[in-house]
Design an enzyme around this catalytic site. Structure first.
Site, PDB file in Angstrom:
ATOM      1  N   ALA A  50      -4.412  -5.250  -5.552  1.00 40.84           N
ATOM      2  CA  ALA A  50      -5.679  -4.356  -4.529  1.00 40.84           C
ATOM      3  C   ALA A  50      -5.020  -3.001  -4.399  1.00 40.84           C
ATOM      4  O   ALA A  50      -3.461  -3.442  -4.220  1.00 40.84           O
ATOM      5  CB  ALA A  50      -6.252  -4.469  -3.068  1.00 40.84           C
ATOM      6  N   GLY A  61      -4.171  -8.893  -6.335  1.00 45.42           N
ATOM      7  CA  GLY A  61      -5.499  -8.996  -6.572  1.00 45.42           C
ATOM      8  C   GLY A  61      -5.281  -8.945  -8.296  1.00 45.42           C
ATOM      9  O   GLY A  61      -6.397  -9.310  -8.884  1.00 45.42           O
ATOM     10  N   GLU A  98      -4.900 -12.695  -8.961  1.00 50.14           N
ATOM     11  CA  GLU A  98      -6.395 -13.133  -9.256  1.00 50.14           C
ATOM     12  C   GLU A  98      -7.106 -13.299  -9.672  1.00 50.14           C
ATOM     13  O   GLU A  98      -7.772 -13.961  -9.591  1.00 50.14           O
ATOM     14  CB  GLU A  98      -6.510 -12.944  -7.074  1.00 50.14           C
ATOM     15  CG  GLU A  98      -6.188 -12.590  -5.585  1.00 50.14           C
ATOM     16  CD  GLU A  98      -5.988 -12.761  -4.835  1.00 50.14           C
ATOM     17  OE1 GLU A  98      -5.701 -11.639  -4.717  1.00 50.14           O
ATOM     18  OE2 GLU A  98      -6.034 -13.293  -3.448  1.00 50.14           O
ATOM     19  N   GLU A 155       0.912 -10.142  -0.653  1.00 48.14           N
ATOM     20  CA  GLU A 155       0.547  -9.487   0.423  1.00 48.14           C
ATOM     21  C   GLU A 155       0.919  -9.710   1.991  1.00 48.14           C
ATOM     22  O   GLU A 155       1.129  -9.092   2.647  1.00 48.14           O
ATOM     23  CB  GLU A 155      -1.429  -9.924   0.353  1.00 48.14           C
ATOM     24  CG  GLU A 155      -2.354  -9.628  -0.343  1.00 48.14           C
ATOM     25  CD  GLU A 155      -2.209 -10.596  -2.349  1.00 48.14           C
ATOM     26  OE1 GLU A 155      -0.373 -11.616  -2.155  1.00 48.14           O
ATOM     27  OE2 GLU A 155      -2.840  -9.949  -2.454  1.00 48.14           O
TER      28      GLU A 155
HETATM   29  N1  CO8 Z   1      -1.868  -0.212  -4.593  1.00 48.96           N
HETATM   30  C1  CO8 Z   1      -1.768   1.647  -4.860  1.00 48.96           C
HETATM   31  N2  CO8 Z   1      -0.707   1.701  -5.501  1.00 48.96           N
HETATM   32  C2  CO8 Z   1       0.447   0.844  -6.510  1.00 48.96           C
HETATM   33  C3  CO8 Z   1      -0.222  -0.145  -6.430  1.00 48.96           C
HETATM   34  C4  CO8 Z   1      -1.415  -0.558  -5.457  1.00 48.96           C
HETATM   35  N3  CO8 Z   1      -1.123  -2.652  -5.509  1.00 48.96           N
HETATM   36  N4  CO8 Z   1       1.298  -0.546  -6.551  1.00 48.96           N
HETATM   37  C5  CO8 Z   1       1.636   0.141  -7.288  1.00 48.96           C
HETATM   38  N5  CO8 Z   1       0.992   1.132  -7.418  1.00 48.96           N
HETATM   39  C6  CO8 Z   1       1.850   2.598  -7.750  1.00 48.96           C
HETATM   40  C7  CO8 Z   1       2.546   3.234  -6.729  1.00 48.96           C
HETATM   41  O1  CO8 Z   1       2.503   3.674  -5.406  1.00 48.96           O
HETATM   42  C8  CO8 Z   1       3.587   4.383  -7.965  1.00 48.96           C
HETATM   43  O2  CO8 Z   1       2.844   5.416  -7.572  1.00 48.96           O
HETATM   44  P1  CO8 Z   1       2.959   6.583  -7.055  1.00 48.96           P
HETATM   45  O3  CO8 Z   1       4.619   6.785  -7.692  1.00 48.96           O
HETATM   46  O4  CO8 Z   1       1.387   7.900  -6.885  1.00 48.96           O
HETATM   47  O5  CO8 Z   1       3.620   6.748  -5.899  1.00 48.96           O
HETATM   48  C9  CO8 Z   1       3.093   3.442  -8.920  1.00 48.96           C
HETATM   49  O6  CO8 Z   1       1.733   2.583  -8.730  1.00 48.96           O
HETATM   50  C10 CO8 Z   1       4.430   3.101  -9.448  1.00 48.96           C
HETATM   51  O7  CO8 Z   1       4.593   2.171  -8.838  1.00 48.96           O
HETATM   52  P2  CO8 Z   1       6.290   2.188  -8.065  1.00 48.96           P
HETATM   53  O8  CO8 Z   1       7.114   3.933  -8.406  1.00 48.96           O
HETATM   54  O9  CO8 Z   1       6.834   1.287  -6.789  1.00 48.96           O
HETATM   55  O10 CO8 Z   1       6.791   1.356  -9.676  1.00 48.96           O
HETATM   56  P3  CO8 Z   1       8.031   0.419  -9.182  1.00 48.96           P
HETATM   57  O11 CO8 Z   1       8.401   0.042 -10.586  1.00 48.96           O
HETATM   58  O12 CO8 Z   1       9.451   0.637  -9.010  1.00 48.96           O
HETATM   59  O13 CO8 Z   1       7.613  -1.237  -8.574  1.00 48.96           O
HETATM   60  C11 CO8 Z   1       6.060  -3.248  -7.928  1.00 48.96           C
HETATM   61  C12 CO8 Z   1       6.656  -1.600  -9.352  1.00 48.96           C
HETATM   62  C13 CO8 Z   1       7.405  -3.826  -7.901  1.00 48.96           C
HETATM   63  C14 CO8 Z   1       4.241  -3.716  -8.838  1.00 48.96           C
HETATM   64  C15 CO8 Z   1       5.807  -1.629  -6.857  1.00 48.96           C
HETATM   65  O14 CO8 Z   1       4.889  -0.899  -7.481  1.00 48.96           O
HETATM   66  C16 CO8 Z   1       4.438  -2.579  -5.908  1.00 48.96           C
HETATM   67  O15 CO8 Z   1       5.538  -3.762  -4.720  1.00 48.96           O
HETATM   68  N6  CO8 Z   1       3.354  -3.128  -5.529  1.00 48.96           N
HETATM   69  C17 CO8 Z   1       2.797  -3.221  -5.024  1.00 48.96           C
HETATM   70  C18 CO8 Z   1       2.779  -4.557  -5.127  1.00 48.96           C
HETATM   71  C19 CO8 Z   1       1.527  -5.348  -4.024  1.00 48.96           C
HETATM   72  O16 CO8 Z   1       2.593  -5.396  -2.909  1.00 48.96           O
HETATM   73  N7  CO8 Z   1       0.146  -5.850  -4.618  1.00 48.96           N
HETATM   74  C20 CO8 Z   1      -0.568  -6.517  -2.998  1.00 48.96           C
HETATM   75  C21 CO8 Z   1      -1.183  -5.855  -3.432  1.00 48.96           C
HETATM   76  S1  CO8 Z   1      -2.935  -5.929  -2.163  1.00 48.96           S
HETATM   77  C22 CO8 Z   1      -3.285  -6.711  -2.806  1.00 48.96           C
HETATM   78  O17 CO8 Z   1      -3.624  -7.451  -3.682  1.00 48.96           O
HETATM   79  C23 CO8 Z   1      -4.513  -8.181  -2.052  1.00 48.96           C
HETATM   80  C24 CO8 Z   1      -5.958  -8.488  -2.632  1.00 48.96           C
HETATM   81  C25 CO8 Z   1      -6.507  -8.919  -1.738  1.00 48.96           C
HETATM   82  C26 CO8 Z   1      -8.430  -7.500  -2.089  1.00 48.96           C
HETATM   83  C27 CO8 Z   1      -8.771  -8.971  -1.128  1.00 48.96           C
HETATM   84  C28 CO8 Z   1     -10.343  -8.252  -1.422  1.00 48.96           C
HETATM   85  C29 CO8 Z   1     -10.727  -8.871   0.094  1.00 48.96           C
END
Ligand code: CO8
Length: 258
Positions: free
Chosen positions: A65, A109, A112, A132
């Site tokens: 998400a 997400g 999921e 998360e």
């Molecule tokens: N949300 C927003 N932006 C994101 C997300 C995300 N989940 N993941 C990546 N991005 C963005 C980064 O911020 C970055 O943008 P910017 O260049 O503007 O800073 C761009 O995508 C590229 O990402 P990275 O530079 O981080 O790329 P890497 O190759 O270095 O890393 C990863 C890739 C490992 C995937 C890393 O991006 C990461 O850890 N992302 C977050 C993963 C995460 O924590 N996911 C869980 C999110 S919470 C969730 O999903 C809850 C779901 C339930 C919802 C419930 C509703 C009821």
């Protein structure tokens, strides 16, 4: 209909919905999930479409998400908007089969969403995770519930409590995905599976999907009865006559969804 965060392609009997927020690794925000729900409803209504594929990019199916969207929200905001509640209900209400074709990250997400589909075909580059816990929250779209049913308590606890990622091979071994294919042939394999499904009677396809899902909601004896009654009911269709006649006449069946 044109969308901003997904690309929809309908070719023959298959609708492919490609998540398209490349700058955010396809992070799921309200806009994207709203469009995805609409596109699924549209595909469900479109008589031409018999199977749906949801996919992302090579690098990410979806990295979760959208953390940027969620970061400013309060408990009251989340509760009163029932954050992602209606969208996830809309996705799982889709009656036609949905295949998730996953390459790269399927996190939070994203993992999921893949589990909301009917089965997952993974590229050998796929990485699944529920990270998360690293954000001070927990999975909110089925990661504690569906993942536990898919891979069992011990592995689900491991994933949810440590936030570690699972590679495609482990995901297949654990029952999270149905098959792993080389990344370069992911869409070809997903398409071949979708084409196979599209050949069947839509009536038995819809009923089969419903009955497998019943297994998650009912006791075994209730589920078996539900399945048996659904099986009996299919004997009221022309497609049952055709399927069985075609077998006996050693020809392929021509289903007409009647
Ligand atoms: N949300 C927003 N932006 C994101 C997300 C995300 N989940 N993941 C990546 N991005 C963005 C980064 O911020 C970055 O943008 P910017 O260049 O503007 O800073 C761009 O995508 C590229 O990402 P990275 O530079 O981080 O790329 P890497 O190759 O270095 O890393 C990863 C890739 C490992 C995937 C890393 O991006 C990461 O850890 N992302 C977050 C993963 C995460 O924590 N996911 C869980 C999110 S919470 C969730 O999903 C809850 C779901 C339930 C919802 C419930 C509703 C009821």
């Amino acid at each position: 209909m044109a969308y901003e965060t997904i690309i929809v392609e309908v070719e023959d009997h298959v609708a492919t919905l490609k998540l398209n927020r490349p700058d955010a690794l396809n992070a799921l925000n309200s806009h994207l999930l709203g469009e995805l729900s609409q596109a699924l409803a549209e595909a469900d209504r479109n008589d031409k479409v018999r199977c749906i594929i949801i996919t992302g990019s090579q690098k990410a199916f979806a990295a979760g998400a959208d953390i940027k969207e969620m970061s400013e929200k309060s408990y009251v905001d989340m509760l009163m908007s029932d954050f992602f509640g209606s969208e996830s209900n809309a996705i799982t209400a889709t009656r036609k089969p949905i295949i998730a074709a996953v390459s790269g990250y399927a996190l939070g997400g994203g993992c999921e969403l893949a589990m909301m589909c009917d089965f997952i075909i993974a590229a050998d580059t796929a990485k699944f995770g529920q990270p998360e816990i690293n954000l001070g929250v927990i999975p909110g779209l089925g990661g504690t519930q569906r993942l536990t049913r898919f891979i069992g308590k011990s592995k689900a606890m491991d994933m949810v409590l440590t936030g570690r990622f699972m590679d495609a091979e482990e995901a297949e071994r654990s029952g999270l995905v149905s098959r792993v294919v080389p990344a370069k042939s992911l869409m070809e394999e997903a398409r071949a599976a979708a084409d196979k499904i599209a050949e069947k009677s839509m009536i038995s396809t819809v009923v089969a999907k419903e009955q497998v899902n019943v297994a998650y909601e009912m006791t075994l004896s209730q589920g078996l009865l539900s399945e048996r009654r659904a099986f009996h009911a299919l004997f009221n269709t022309e497609d049952q006559n055709e399927g069985m006649a075609a077998f006996m006449e050693k020809r392929s069946a021509q289903f007409r969804d009647r």
